[in-house]
Structures are given as C-alpha cells and as structure tokens.
Scaffold this active site. Structure first.
Site: not given
Length: 489
Positions: A293, A296, A325, A360, A378, A401
């Site tokens: 993590e 990341w 969208w 998370n 988004w 996102w």
C-alpha cells in the site's frame, strides 16, 4: 550563511530532507552571521481551488502549533505567512529573504502540476536576486524518474513497478535522520519562538460546504503521539492487516493517512518501523500487504509527475475520453448525503461527512457506485472526496478514483463492477458498520441489512428506497463503456 526552509506538505522535523540539509548548510558555514528560519505559507484561495477540506485545514493549523514548538527546540523559528495563491509565493519569499539577508532557500519537491509551476516561478524570482533555491527529493523513497522500465520509460502497471522498487530497495540504506539543534542561530529569538502569528486561527479555514463538524481532535498533532500510533500498528496490527483491512467495523487499518498526506510522518519512517531491521522478504503476509500500500502511494506520485494531465482532470486511458456519462445529476446529491438506499454506500458517506475519513474498502465501493451504478463522471466524486477528506492527497485520491472508474493507469477492468449488496454482505455481514452510521436500520434483521427494501417491515423504516436498480445499471454501464471503447480511433 543565512538560509530559509520552506515547509509545505512536509510538516515534520524528523526525516525532513530539506530541513536537515538547510541546518547542515548553516552549521557548516563560516562566519558569525549564521541563521535559519522555517516558513509556511497559507494559500487560502489556492486551497479553495484545490478543494482542500476544512478538516484538513484545521489539522494543518493544529499541526503548525505543535511544529512551532518542535522547531523551537532546534532553535529554528517558524514564520507563517498568509497569501492568496501560489502566484504570490515568489514575491513573498523574495521580500522575506531581502529583509532577513537570506542567501539560500531549501524546500522538498512536490510533484503536482500547479505545485511544480509554483516552484519554477519561485526559483526564477530568487535566482534573479542571486538567491539560491534547492529542491530536495523527500516525498518518496525513490523519486520520480528513478524507477523506470527497460525501455527507460515510467511504469504503467503497478506490479512491475513494485517489483522494480523492491529489487532496488536496500534496507541498509534506509536512513531516518533526526536533526540536532543548531549551536547558534542569529535569527532565533527564544522569546518569540513559541508565538503563532495572531492572524492564524480558525477564521482562516476555507469551508467547502462540509456537513461534518470540522473537529479533528481524533487526530494527533505532536510527533511523539504520531510515532506511537505507527509503532502500535506495526507491532500489534500489521500482521493481520491483510485479513482485517477490508472489514470496516474494526480498526484494522493503520489510520496514518492524514499524517502521510501532510508529511507529519515520512514514508521512510513507516517502512523503517515496519521492517524493524528485517528485509522485506522476511515480512509476514499482512506486513507485506501494508508495504504494498505504501508503494502504491509512490506509484501514484510517479504517475502525476510523468503525466501532468492527471492534475488537469484528464483520464489516463485515452479511449475513456469517449465515455458519455448518462447518469442523472440529481443523484449526485443523494450519493453525497448518503441517501441512495444502499446501506453500505450510505453508511460510508455518512462516515466521510461526519469524520473526514473513510475506510479504504468503502472508498472503492462508493466510487464504483458513483461511476458504474449512477453513471456519473468520476471527477464529481474525486472533488467531493477532496472537499471532505482529512487525509486528502491529490495523487492517491486521483489514482483511487480513476482505478475504480476504470479510466486510470492499471485500473480494474471496466466490466468489473462492485455489487453494493454483495460487497456489504462480504465485508459487513452482520451490518455492524451499517448500523453504527445508519441507526434507523437497527431493527433490520441481518438477512436484510444490505437490501432492507426486501424486508416485510421496510415501510416502517425512515430510510429511502434504492434510487437505482443495480442489475439494470450494471448493464447500462457495460454498454456505456463498451461503446466508448469501440469508438476508439
């Protein structure tokens, strides 16, 4: 020599590269006219443009109070100045340097587009005045540009990036430096060192239509308490992190993200404490998952450096620019307020709105729901998160996102769509988390807690019907993405 260290999202004294280099430079210089000051700039309009939450702003101001005391112990005074935007920083720092005869400015690099432009402008202004400006690599273990693939380009997939990161990582070279107080500092006045400027208080907080109470008391601001929390997680919770991190009803995550986002804690401190003298291969499964993590986070920092378009609202994947969208914009408010009729989504949004933090696993669920159930862009969710999160970090938030919306680098495939009902059943089977944040569902049996509309007594509840049908929206989402991908030139 007289120097200035400009603090931004690196609000710490331990393992602060720019601060320590500035202190070393001053100590090693000759002459009696030595001096070092620290500077923090409050850029209110810039914060508003970047949707920095009121919670995070409050945490910044609380941390500045503690940091003032910690810097004073090093004989370094902290100056806090208020300006509108990044464009004002060059003039402010140049004037401060002239007034205090500063010869060199140190700062740690930021990798977002606006921040890089800011630093270029400041560098140009200072160099025109013959003042040195040094940017230090500090935010990541390996700075962007130092982890590249065999073609000499940046990695676009996480796992090869992680493997390259681990291959290059040498625990023996992981040094967490603690600064030693300056012997002398001609710019340090002990009588004023602990006084914050009178214009820094809660009135400086830019509110972003938040619904939470803006209280940050649950987050520590003194260094020792933060380090104690890191130690507690590393020694007591990290081993089970891989099992517990997805269960929102228990505190199975580190909850260190606000400190990492503001640089109250460095990633090197986290990794050094986690390893505790070991090699990464010796870590347990839970410990290795947490290390992943942290890597990341670095991956996303590297991405925004190489792809500044990400800071401008662009999709990483080109064909995603063709997505039309199709959602109802009225549903955005229901999502924001936690009134979608899907308990796991609504409970997560209530947690965010009231505390400024979200688990998370839930971040992925609500992000998938916005983009693939409500079929809304988004970017609406990305900005709303930043306006609420106490741990708002642009790179991590944008990366998360775009991963959920399947528009990002190494994102989940567009046909992977989280089912909010099955996700709730899997990670909150008894509805403990849901009932904590949605007390109106306390009487709902476990069997129906994630689909209360199926319960025969649903009409007696003060809870809305689902605003969309997941099965139907899933098919619409698949078609929406498929059309966009097929229209790729």
């Amino acid at each position: 020599m007289r120097a200035l260290v400009w603090l931004r999202r690196d609000l710490r004294t331990i393992d602060n590269t720019a601060l320590i280099r500035a202190m070393d430079k001053v100590e090693q210089s000759s002459g009696a006219n030595k001096g070092l000051i620290a500077l923090f700039t409050v850029t209110q309009k810039q914060w508003q443009e970047h949707a920095v939450s009121a919670m995070q702003q409050q945490l910044i101001f609380r941390r500045l109070q503690a940091l003032t005391r910690e810097l004073a112990e090093l004989k370094v005074p902290l100056h806090i100045e208020v300006v509108d935007s990044y464009q004002d920083c060059g003039s402010l720092i140049a004037q401060l340097c002239e007034r205090m005869s500063i010869e060199h400015v140190f700062a740690n690099s930021d990798y977002e587009f606006n921040e890089q432009q800011r630093d270029e402008q400041v560098k140009s202004r200072l160099e025109s005045d013959n003042i040195g400006f040094t940017l230090c690599a500090d935010k990541c273990v390996f700075a962007p540009g130092s982890i590249l693939n065999k073609q000499g380009s940046y990695f676009k997939v996480f796992t090869p990036f992680k493997n390259s990161w681990l291959q290059r990582f040498d625990p023996a070279q992981l040094v967490v430096r603690k600064p030693v107080a300056l012997a002398t500092n001609g710019l340090f006045d002990a009588r004023q060192a602990l006084e914050l400027p009178s214009n820094i208080d809660d009135s400086q907080v830019v509110h972003n239509n938040t619904t939470h109470n803006n209280a940050t008391e649950n987050w520590q601001v003194d260094t020792q308490s933060i380090i104690n929390q890191l130690r507690l997680f590393s020694f007591q919770k990290a081993n089970n992190y891989h099992d517990n991190r997805d269960v929102p009803s228990i505190k199975g995550t580190s909850q260190l993200s606000p400190y990492l986002a503001l640089g109250m804690l460095s990633v090197r401190q986290c990794i050094a404490r986690l390893l505790n003298g070991r090699h990464p291969q010796q870590l347990s499964e839970g410990e290795q998952t947490w290390l992943s993590e942290l890597i990341w986070r670095e991956f996303y920092q590297h991405l925004i450096y190489f792809q500044p378009k990400l800071c401008k609202g662009a999709n990483f994947v080109a064909w995603c620019n063709n997505i039309r969208w199709q959602g109802d914009i009225e549903h955005l408010k229901s999502w924001q307020q936690g009134t979608t009729g899907y308990p796991i989504v609504d409970a997560a949004m209530k947690q965010l709105n009231q505390t400024g933090w979200m688990h998370n696993r839930l971040r992925m669920i609500v992000a998938s729901f916005l983009s693939k159930d409500l079929l809304l862009d988004w970017r609406f969710g990305e900005r709303y998160f930043m306006s609420q999160l106490v741990d708002g970090d642009f790179a991590a938030n944008n990366g998360g996102w775009q991963w959920s919306a399947s528009t990002g680098c190494d994102a989940q495939p567009y046909f992977r769509i989280f089912n909010p009902i099955s996700q709730g059943k899997k990670f909150d089977p008894q509805g403990e988390f849901v009932k904590q944040w949605l007390p109106e569902l306390q009487s709902v049996p476990d069997k129906y807690i994630h689909s209360p509309w199926l319960w025969e007594e649903f009409a007696s509840l003060d809870y809305p019907d689902p605003i969309v049908d997941h099965k139907k929206q899933r098919q619409r989402a698949l078609q929406m993405y498929k059309e966009a991908k097929n229209s790729e030139c």
